[in-house]
Design a protein around this motif. Structure first.
Motif, PDB file in Angstrom:
ATOM      1  N   ALA A   1       0.842  -1.448   0.046  1.00  0.00           N
ATOM      2  CA  ALA A   1       0.110   0.031  -0.004  1.00  0.00           C
ATOM      3  C   ALA A   1       1.012   1.252  -0.090  1.00  0.00           C
ATOM      4  CB  ALA A   1      -1.076   0.113   1.131  1.00  0.00           C
ATOM      5  N   GLU A   2       2.125   1.017   0.746  1.00  0.00           N
ATOM      6  CA  GLU A   2       2.749   2.288   0.827  1.00  0.00           C
ATOM      7  C   GLU A   2       3.425   2.894  -0.505  1.00  0.00           C
ATOM      8  OE1 GLU A   2       5.226  -0.901   2.495  1.00  0.00           O
ATOM      9  OE2 GLU A   2       3.211  -0.112   2.828  1.00  0.00           O
ATOM     10  N   VAL A   3       3.594   1.874  -1.326  1.00  0.00           N
ATOM     11  CA  VAL A   3       4.038   2.106  -2.932  1.00  0.00           C
ATOM     12  C   VAL A   3       3.005   2.728  -3.561  1.00  0.00           C
ATOM     13  CG1 VAL A   3       4.671   1.064  -5.196  1.00  0.00           C
ATOM     14  CG2 VAL A   3       5.870   0.434  -2.674  1.00  0.00           C
ATOM     15  N   LEU A   4       1.665   1.993  -3.386  1.00  0.00           N
ATOM     16  CA  LEU A   4       0.550   2.499  -4.232  1.00  0.00           C
ATOM     17  C   LEU A   4       0.078   3.844  -3.919  1.00  0.00           C
ATOM     18  CD1 LEU A   4      -1.454  -0.980  -4.268  1.00  0.00           C
ATOM     19  CD2 LEU A   4      -0.397   0.290  -6.117  1.00  0.00           C
ATOM     20  N   ILE A   5       0.192   4.162  -2.622  1.00  0.00           N
ATOM     21  CA  ILE A   5      -0.492   5.720  -2.384  1.00  0.00           C
ATOM     22  C   ILE A   5       0.560   6.775  -2.780  1.00  0.00           C
ATOM     23  CG2 ILE A   5      -1.858   4.592  -0.697  1.00  0.00           C
ATOM     24  CD1 ILE A   5      -0.140   5.597   1.576  1.00  0.00           C
ATOM     25  N   GLN A   6       1.635   6.585  -2.979  1.00  0.00           N
ATOM     26  CA  GLN A   6       2.757   7.665  -3.211  1.00  0.00           C
ATOM     27  C   GLN A   6       2.225   8.682  -4.428  1.00  0.00           C
ATOM     28  OE1 GLN A   6       7.098   6.580  -3.651  1.00  0.00           O
ATOM     29  NE2 GLN A   6       6.298   4.648  -4.210  1.00  0.00           N
ATOM     30  N   PRO A   7       2.531   9.832  -4.310  1.00  0.00           N
ATOM     31  CA  PRO A   7       2.108  10.631  -5.305  1.00  0.00           C
ATOM     32  C   PRO A   7       2.811  10.656  -6.648  1.00  0.00           C
ATOM     33  CG  PRO A   7       3.345  11.815  -3.674  1.00  0.00           C
ATOM     34  CD  PRO A   7       3.155  10.427  -2.961  1.00  0.00           C
ATOM     35  N   TYR A   8       2.316  10.877  -7.729  1.00  0.00           N
ATOM     36  CA  TYR A   8       3.084  10.738  -8.947  1.00  0.00           C
ATOM     37  C   TYR A   8       2.309  11.727  -9.989  1.00  0.00           C
ATOM     38  CZ  TYR A   8      -0.824   7.442 -10.646  1.00  0.00           C
ATOM     39  OH  TYR A   8      -1.854   7.077 -10.782  1.00  0.00           O
ATOM     40  N   HIS A   9       2.923  12.017 -10.968  1.00  0.00           N
ATOM     41  CA  HIS A   9       2.511  13.058 -11.950  1.00  0.00           C
ATOM     42  C   HIS A   9       1.806  12.503 -13.018  1.00  0.00           C
ATOM     43  CE1 HIS A   9       4.431  16.491 -10.043  1.00  0.00           C
ATOM     44  NE2 HIS A   9       5.489  15.723  -9.812  1.00  0.00           N
ATOM     45  N   LEU A  10       0.896  12.860 -13.495  1.00  0.00           N
ATOM     46  CA  LEU A  10       0.177  12.368 -14.544  1.00  0.00           C
ATOM     47  C   LEU A  10       0.823  12.905 -15.750  1.00  0.00           C
ATOM     48  CD1 LEU A  10      -3.691  13.090 -13.625  1.00  0.00           C
ATOM     49  CD2 LEU A  10      -2.524  10.938 -13.557  1.00  0.00           C
ATOM     50  N   VAL A  11       0.617  12.271 -17.038  1.00  0.00           N
ATOM     51  CA  VAL A  11       1.089  12.959 -18.311  1.00  0.00           C
ATOM     52  C   VAL A  11       0.083  13.589 -18.874  1.00  0.00           C
ATOM     53  CG1 VAL A  11       2.058  11.840 -20.469  1.00  0.00           C
ATOM     54  CG2 VAL A  11       2.850  10.800 -18.331  1.00  0.00           C
ATOM     55  N   ASN A  12       0.526  14.846 -19.240  1.00  0.00           N
ATOM     56  CA  ASN A  12      -0.588  15.520 -20.229  1.00  0.00           C
ATOM     57  C   ASN A  12      -0.313  15.379 -21.673  1.00  0.00           C
ATOM     58  OD1 ASN A  12       1.328  17.429 -21.054  1.00  0.00           O
ATOM     59  ND2 ASN A  12       1.191  18.659 -19.094  1.00  0.00           N
ATOM     60  N   ASP A  13      -1.255  15.734 -22.444  1.00  0.00           N
ATOM     61  CA  ASP A  13      -1.272  15.528 -24.098  1.00  0.00           C
ATOM     62  C   ASP A  13       0.053  16.215 -24.447  1.00  0.00           C
ATOM     63  OD1 ASP A  13      -3.579  14.048 -24.027  1.00  0.00           O
ATOM     64  OD2 ASP A  13      -4.670  15.830 -24.465  1.00  0.00           O
ATOM     65  N   ASP A  14       0.617  17.446 -24.056  1.00  0.00           N
ATOM     66  CA  ASP A  14       1.748  17.983 -24.504  1.00  0.00           C
ATOM     67  C   ASP A  14       3.075  17.105 -24.187  1.00  0.00           C
ATOM     68  OD1 ASP A  14       0.290  20.183 -25.367  1.00  0.00           O
ATOM     69  OD2 ASP A  14       0.741  21.218 -23.696  1.00  0.00           O
ATOM     70  N   GLN A  15       3.139  16.490 -23.012  1.00  0.00           N
ATOM     71  CA  GLN A  15       4.190  15.794 -22.799  1.00  0.00           C
ATOM     72  C   GLN A  15       4.258  14.445 -23.540  1.00  0.00           C
ATOM     73  OE1 GLN A  15       3.208  15.385 -18.439  1.00  0.00           O
ATOM     74  NE2 GLN A  15       4.954  16.586 -18.067  1.00  0.00           N
ATOM     75  N   ARG A  16       3.047  13.855 -23.970  1.00  0.00           N
ATOM     76  CA  ARG A  16       2.990  12.805 -24.663  1.00  0.00           C
ATOM     77  C   ARG A  16       3.485  12.799 -26.229  1.00  0.00           C
ATOM     78  NH1 ARG A  16      -1.378  11.589 -21.655  1.00  0.00           N
ATOM     79  NH2 ARG A  16      -2.679  12.407 -23.123  1.00  0.00           N
ATOM     80  N   ASP A  17       2.891  14.257 -26.759  1.00  0.00           N
ATOM     81  CA  ASP A  17       3.296  14.504 -28.206  1.00  0.00           C
ATOM     82  C   ASP A  17       4.863  14.662 -28.025  1.00  0.00           C
ATOM     83  OD1 ASP A  17       0.666  14.369 -28.762  1.00  0.00           O
ATOM     84  OD2 ASP A  17       0.630  16.868 -28.496  1.00  0.00           O
ATOM     85  N   LYS A  18       5.403  15.320 -27.295  1.00  0.00           N
ATOM     86  CA  LYS A  18       6.960  15.490 -27.115  1.00  0.00           C
ATOM     87  C   LYS A  18       7.553  14.118 -27.093  1.00  0.00           C
ATOM     88  CE  LYS A  18       6.944  20.249 -25.041  1.00  0.00           C
ATOM     89  NZ  LYS A  18       7.306  20.577 -23.598  1.00  0.00           N
ATOM     90  N   ALA A  19       7.002  13.300 -26.251  1.00  0.00           N
ATOM     91  CA  ALA A  19       7.872  11.910 -26.124  1.00  0.00           C
ATOM     92  C   ALA A  19       7.568  11.075 -27.221  1.00  0.00           C
ATOM     93  CB  ALA A  19       7.143  11.104 -24.922  1.00  0.00           C
ATOM     94  N   SER A  20       6.628  11.220 -27.898  1.00  0.00           N
ATOM     95  CA  SER A  20       6.502  10.573 -29.174  1.00  0.00           C
ATOM     96  C   SER A  20       7.123  10.993 -30.486  1.00  0.00           C
ATOM     97  CB  SER A  20       4.925  10.188 -29.729  1.00  0.00           C
ATOM     98  OG  SER A  20       4.360  11.511 -30.043  1.00  0.00           O
ATOM     99  N   ALA A  21       7.312  12.415 -30.318  1.00  0.00           N
ATOM    100  CA  ALA A  21       8.077  12.969 -31.521  1.00  0.00           C
ATOM    101  C   ALA A  21       9.688  12.477 -31.372  1.00  0.00           C
ATOM    102  CB  ALA A  21       8.206  14.478 -31.577  1.00  0.00           C
ATOM    103  N   THR A  22      10.129  12.112 -30.363  1.00  0.00           N
ATOM    104  CA  THR A  22      11.414  11.667 -30.158  1.00  0.00           C
ATOM    105  C   THR A  22      12.004  10.409 -30.392  1.00  0.00           C
ATOM    106  OG1 THR A  22      11.647  11.420 -27.763  1.00  0.00           O
ATOM    107  CG2 THR A  22      12.058  13.554 -28.301  1.00  0.00           C
TER     108      THR A  22
END
Length: 135
Positions: free
Chosen positions: A114-135
């Motif tokens: 549970a301590e792993v699952l409840i850690q905060p993490y960032h969501l990926v927005n559309d701009d980040q996905r577009d940049k990642a797929s362009a590289t």
């Protein structure tokens, strides 16, 4: 204690590993001079490893993906636990946060801590996905 020294370099670390390995086949008695030497070596090695080879906890999604890979699960298995294929897809692609209910079910059904699952993490927005797929 015979021949104990601080572990400051990789060579010192290698030496300490060789020294402590000798005790694995013939475990020393607790409280004996060899037992004390073993404890000191273990403490020195642990301190060096913590400083130079820290183990980071994976984010919740990395932990889920690692569990799925180890267990041979597909996305459908995650969907069975958290509710739907689209929700599983969104969670795995970091478009949707895990809810406490999802984390509870993953902990209960897949035994992911549970301590792993409840850690905060960032969501990926559309701009980040577009940049990642362009590289």
């Amino acid at each position: 204690m015979e021949n104990i020294r601080p572990i400051k370099t990789e060579a010192d670390y290698d030496w300490a590993i060789v020294e402590i390995t000798k005790y694995f086949e013939n475990e020393p008695e607790v409280g004996s001079p060899d037992g004390d030497r073993f404890d000191v070596l273990a403490t020195l090695i642990e301190a060096y490893e913590d400083k130079h080879y820290p183990i980071t906890t994976p984010d919740p999604i990395e932990a889920i993906q690692a569990h799925m890979n180890m267990a041979g699960y597909k996305q459908a298995a995650l969907a069975d636990v958290i509710g739907s294929r689209s929700r599983a897809s969104e969670v795995l692609s970091k478009k949707r946060q895990l809810t406490m209910d999802m984390a509870f079910k993953l902990n209960r059904d897949w035994h992911i801590p549970a301590e792993v699952l409840i850690q905060p993490y960032h969501l990926v927005n559309d701009d980040q996905r577009d940049k990642a797929s362009a590289t």
